[in-house]
Design an enzyme around this catalytic site. Structure first.
Site, short mmCIF file in Angstrom:
data_model
loop_
_atom_site.label_atom_id
_atom_site.label_comp_id
_atom_site.label_asym_id
_atom_site.label_seq_id
_atom_site.Cartn_x
_atom_site.Cartn_y
_atom_site.Cartn_z
N HIS A 1 0.98 -1.24 0.03
CA HIS A 1 -0.06 -0.04 0.17
C HIS A 1 0.87 1.26 0.07
O HIS A 1 1.77 1.24 0.91
CB HIS A 1 -0.70 0.15 1.20
CG HIS A 1 -1.82 -0.81 1.11
ND1 HIS A 1 -2.34 -1.56 2.21
CD2 HIS A 1 -2.64 -1.41 0.07
CE1 HIS A 1 -3.55 -2.43 1.72
NE2 HIS A 1 -3.73 -2.32 0.32
N GLU B 1 1.74 3.89 3.00
CA GLU B 1 2.18 3.29 4.38
C GLU B 1 3.73 3.30 4.26
O GLU B 1 4.52 2.38 4.29
CB GLU B 1 1.72 1.99 4.48
CG GLU B 1 0.13 1.86 4.59
CD GLU B 1 -0.56 0.47 4.34
OE1 GLU B 1 0.12 -0.70 4.42
OE2 GLU B 1 -1.77 0.31 4.41
N ARG C 1 -3.24 5.18 -2.22
CA ARG C 1 -3.06 3.67 -1.70
C ARG C 1 -2.87 2.54 -2.57
O ARG C 1 -1.92 1.68 -2.36
CB ARG C 1 -4.44 3.28 -0.65
CG ARG C 1 -4.40 1.85 -0.58
CD ARG C 1 -6.11 1.66 0.19
NE ARG C 1 -6.40 0.17 0.20
CZ ARG C 1 -6.37 -0.28 1.35
NH1 ARG C 1 -5.86 0.19 2.39
NH2 ARG C 1 -6.73 -1.57 1.46
N HIS D 1 2.38 -3.47 6.98
CA HIS D 1 1.24 -2.52 6.84
C HIS D 1 1.24 -1.42 7.87
O HIS D 1 1.86 -1.73 8.88
CB HIS D 1 0.07 -3.35 6.73
CG HIS D 1 -0.43 -4.04 5.41
ND1 HIS D 1 -0.85 -3.50 4.40
CD2 HIS D 1 0.01 -5.28 4.79
CE1 HIS D 1 -0.94 -4.47 3.44
NE2 HIS D 1 -0.26 -5.53 3.71
N GLU E 1 0.33 -4.88 11.40
CA GLU E 1 -0.07 -3.63 11.14
C GLU E 1 0.74 -2.89 12.04
O GLU E 1 0.76 -2.74 13.13
CB GLU E 1 -1.62 -3.43 11.33
CG GLU E 1 -2.50 -3.98 10.36
CD GLU E 1 -2.75 -3.34 9.04
OE1 GLU E 1 -2.23 -1.88 8.92
OE2 GLU E 1 -3.34 -3.65 8.22
#
Length: 434
Positions: A182, A185, A238, A309, A386
């Site tokens: 993405h 990020e 994104r 992520h 994440e």
């Protein structure tokens, strides 16, 4: 497998996936987010949630979903859309708390004056793709005995998707790390490059053991076109940058484009304008196809898949396509995730990572890397990680947090691999494995 055969396979993959035709790269005026606000919204029912998420379909760039975990969502709202947003809150009887008053201010301060570019590559600021590639070249030149560079393939716009292999001896279990799938990020590629540096330069005995007892395959930036676009045009982009044949909207969510339960159970969108658009078909994106081909050929070497992520501080295991079923080794996956979480929490920062299945903790997300690796390629230790934070800065995490986040990632991976080894997931996968 003979090491020279492995080298030949990687070269063949690079040449085959590098055959795409160079596409024209658009130059656009930089997108600004002056007075855009981000709200934390609590909801209690699926109907409330869906009504709030429907705002993202009202008009492009008026509302953008930053996070959703089943009890609250983080929504960015354009200044012109505030009246509609406030009316929607009243209609659904939900409460909202603003935690970012001006997104553009965060973007402007992300690489602060004290961390501007200098002659050396470091981790006090975020770097663009050209800088990361130049640094990779330096690393490969400085450590030729234990590193090997490779190219997964080329992006839609013709950029190389580069990776590095770090191996101190043959016969190690393989760890594959994907980052910046993405585009927005940035903390993921910053952490990946810091990790590469530590694996090669750290004098700490535990880090040396970690580095030298595993083979590392690390892709600092997978979505290279999108990443460049975030630096040059739109910080919050994104998706990939491949145009749609059925819409004026551009790009696909590459983490919904893998060929595993693609588009199942509402885990992705069929609308090219949505940020979770899964593409016209699985593996439609050259970046995803290149990664898929690489791992498919070398899957006998891969024991662990980690997809970096941000944000939310979570370890997410399969499954993403359903919250009603769980992997056969789900208890082991949770035990390994707990080891990561406990190790990170034990650092002075005290950061808390929650863990569970992707669909269980968050929402259905089909066609993602970790599910594909687990379901289709027999990589039974597979997670989406994440990173920081839990909402104070969201995707625009200040550069001051790069090193703390990276340190947590290193200690977490160390614990994750130790527990995986104890549970015998790091054994050679096949009789002919290295």
């Amino acid at each position: 497998m003979n090491p020279y055969i492995l080298l030949a396979i990687i070269i063949i993959i690079s040449l085959t996936n590098g055959a795409s035709v160079f596409k024209k790269r658009e130059t656009k005026e930089k997108v600004r987010y002056d007075d855009y606000r981000v709200f934390r919204i609590k909801y209690k029912t699926p109907m409330q949630r869906q009504s709030l998420l429907d705002l993202t379909k009202v008009k492009q760039n008026q509302f953008s979903l930053w996070h959703d975990d089943g009890s609250e969502c983080n929504l960015m709202v354009a200044p012109s859309a505030l009246p509609l947003f406030e009316e929607k809150l009243r209609l659904v009887n939900a409460t909202a708390e603003m935690f970012i008053a001006n997104v553009q201010d965060l973007i402007d301060q992300e690489n602060t004056a004290g961390t501007r570019a200098d002659a050396t590559f470091g981790w006090t600021r975020y770097h663009n793709l050209t800088e990361i590639d130049a640094w990779l070249d330096t690393v490969l030149a400085n450590y030729p005995e234990v590193t090997m560079g490779f190219v997964l393939g080329q992006s839609y716009e013709g950029r190389d998707i580069r990776g590095i292999r770090i191996s101190y001896k043959w016969g190690n279990p393989g760890v594959f790390i994907e980052s910046n799938i993405h585009a927005r990020e940035w903390i993921t590629s910053a952490t990946a490059t810091w990790l590469i540096n530590e694996l090669l330069t750290s004098k700490d005995e535990s880090v040396r053991e970690l580095a030298e007892s595993h083979d590392w395959y690390i892709i600092p930036v997978l979505n290279v076109d999108g990443f460049v676009y975030t630096h040059e045009t739109d910080r919050l982009w994104r998706k990939t940058r491949q145009p749609s044949l059925i819409s004026d909207c551009v790009g696909v969510d590459p983490n919904r484009n893998f060929d595993s339960h693609w588009m199942e159970n509402g885990g992705a969108s069929s609308d090219p304008c949505d940020e979770t658009y899964a593409g016209p078909h699985p593996l439609s994106e050259p970046e995803v196809k290149a990664l898929s081909d690489f791992i498919s050929i070398l899957k006998h070497k891969m024991n662990v898949m980690l997809a970096f992520h941000s944000y939310s501080q979570l370890l997410l295991s399969p499954y993403g396509h359903t919250a009603e079923e769980f992997p056969d080794n789900y208890n082991d996956l949770m035990q390994v995730a707990k080891a990561y979480s406990d190790a990170v929490h034990g650092l002075p920062y005290g950061t808390i990572y929650k863990y569970g299945s992707s669909a269980g903790i968050l929402y259905p997300a089909s066609g993602a890397t970790n599910d594909w690796a687990y379901n289709e390629k027999d990589i039974k230790i597979s997670y989406t990680i994440e990173f920081r934070d839990t909402g104070n800065f969201g995707f625009v995490l200040p550069a001051a947090f790069i090193k703390p986040n990276a340190e947590e990632t290193l200690i977490g991976i160390m614990a994750l691999l130790a527990e995986s080894k104890r549970l015998r997931y790091l054994e050679p996968k096949y009789n002919y494995g290295l």
